[in-house]
Design an enzyme around this catalytic site. Structure first.
Site, mmCIF file in Angstrom:
data_model
loop_
_atom_site.group_PDB
_atom_site.id
_atom_site.type_symbol
_atom_site.label_atom_id
_atom_site.label_comp_id
_atom_site.label_asym_id
_atom_site.label_seq_id
_atom_site.Cartn_x
_atom_site.Cartn_y
_atom_site.Cartn_z
ATOM 1 N N LYS A 188 0.832 -1.209 0.000
ATOM 2 C CA LYS A 188 0.000 0.000 0.000
ATOM 3 C C LYS A 188 0.866 1.258 0.000
ATOM 4 C CE LYS A 188 -3.940 -2.052 2.462
ATOM 5 N NZ LYS A 188 -4.719 -2.046 3.721
ATOM 6 N N ALA A 231 -0.745 0.682 6.064
ATOM 7 C CA ALA A 231 -1.169 -0.174 7.179
ATOM 8 C C ALA A 231 -2.172 -1.210 6.691
ATOM 9 C CB ALA A 231 -1.791 0.669 8.292
ATOM 10 N N ASP A 232 -2.141 -2.365 7.331
ATOM 11 C CA ASP A 232 -3.123 -3.411 7.031
ATOM 12 C C ASP A 232 -3.402 -4.187 8.315
ATOM 13 O OD1 ASP A 232 -4.547 -4.792 4.653
ATOM 14 O OD2 ASP A 232 -3.739 -6.451 5.833
ATOM 15 N N THR A 233 -4.669 -4.515 8.541
ATOM 16 C CA THR A 233 -5.083 -5.176 9.776
ATOM 17 C C THR A 233 -5.842 -6.465 9.475
ATOM 18 O OG1 THR A 233 -5.255 -3.053 10.925
ATOM 19 C CG2 THR A 233 -6.415 -4.902 11.919
ATOM 20 N N GLY A 268 0.029 -4.556 10.394
ATOM 21 C CA GLY A 268 1.337 -4.233 9.836
ATOM 22 C C GLY A 268 1.379 -2.757 9.491
#
Length: 198
Positions: free
Chosen positions: A53, A72-74, A109
């Protein structure tokens, strides 16, 4: 003048966390395929997607001045299963039934990329979240509220679901979608400083 920050995310929750913390930023929506690779662990997946991203946003933003991109990634993980956003109401009910009465893990992350030199920092933050045991009426009412949709794991801790969560071990903001203190540390490592209100 502070280095410009760019959030590579469509998440209104991540944007709200930054705004509430008094951090000024722009948004650049990244266009990437957010699919899990075969047998990929939650931590590796969110780290990979956060970097993808940030890099996609850096490429599409056309930013010429010094800037820092935040990717960010969740994901929500339990028993090796990764729970993304529910596809529909039935999927949301199934997720909530599985999480009911158990402790799961929210894994985020973060990848922070500085332009133009390409210096980067990354981290994976994990928070343990315990759900109370939910009966079918509670699950149905929660799904009917519309809140589970567009949220990893099918719930929003900062919303109605907060009433069902008696215990959080780790960063609360991570469960919302952005571990703020860890991000602030990474930004500092890349030389960003907060010059106060714009």
């Amino acid at each position: 003048m502070a280095t410009k920050l760019i959030l590579a995310s469509t998440s209104p929750r991540r944007a709200e966390i930054l705004r509430d913390a008094g951090i000024v930023f722009d948004i650049c929506v990244p266009h990437i395929e957010e699919a899990r690779l075969p047998h990929e662990a939650a931590g590796k997946m969110v780290a990979r997607l956060a970097e993808a991203k940030a890099r996609a946003a850096a490429e599409s933003s056309g930013e010429k001045n010094p800037a820092i991109i935040i990717g960010a990634d969740t994901a929500v993980e339990l028993d090796g299963e990764i729970f993304g956003k529910p596809r529909d109401a039935a999927d949301a009910r199934e997720m909530l039934s599985y999480l009911s009465g158990r402790t799961h893990y929210v894994v985020t992350g973060i990848y922070v990329l500085r332009l133009p030199d390409g210096a980067a920092r990354s981290v994976v933050e994990t928070t343990a979240v315990t759900f109370a045991r939910l009966d079918q009426k509670e699950i149905d009412a929660y799904v009917t509220s519309g809140e589970p949709f567009d949220k990893a794991g099918g719930y929003a801790i900062q919303g109605r679901a907060g009433r069902y969560i008696p215990r959080v071990e780790g960063c609360y903001f991570n469960v919302v979608g952005l571990p703020l203190a860890r991000l602030y540390t990474l930004l500092g490592e890349l030389g960003w400083r907060d010059d106060g209100p714009a």
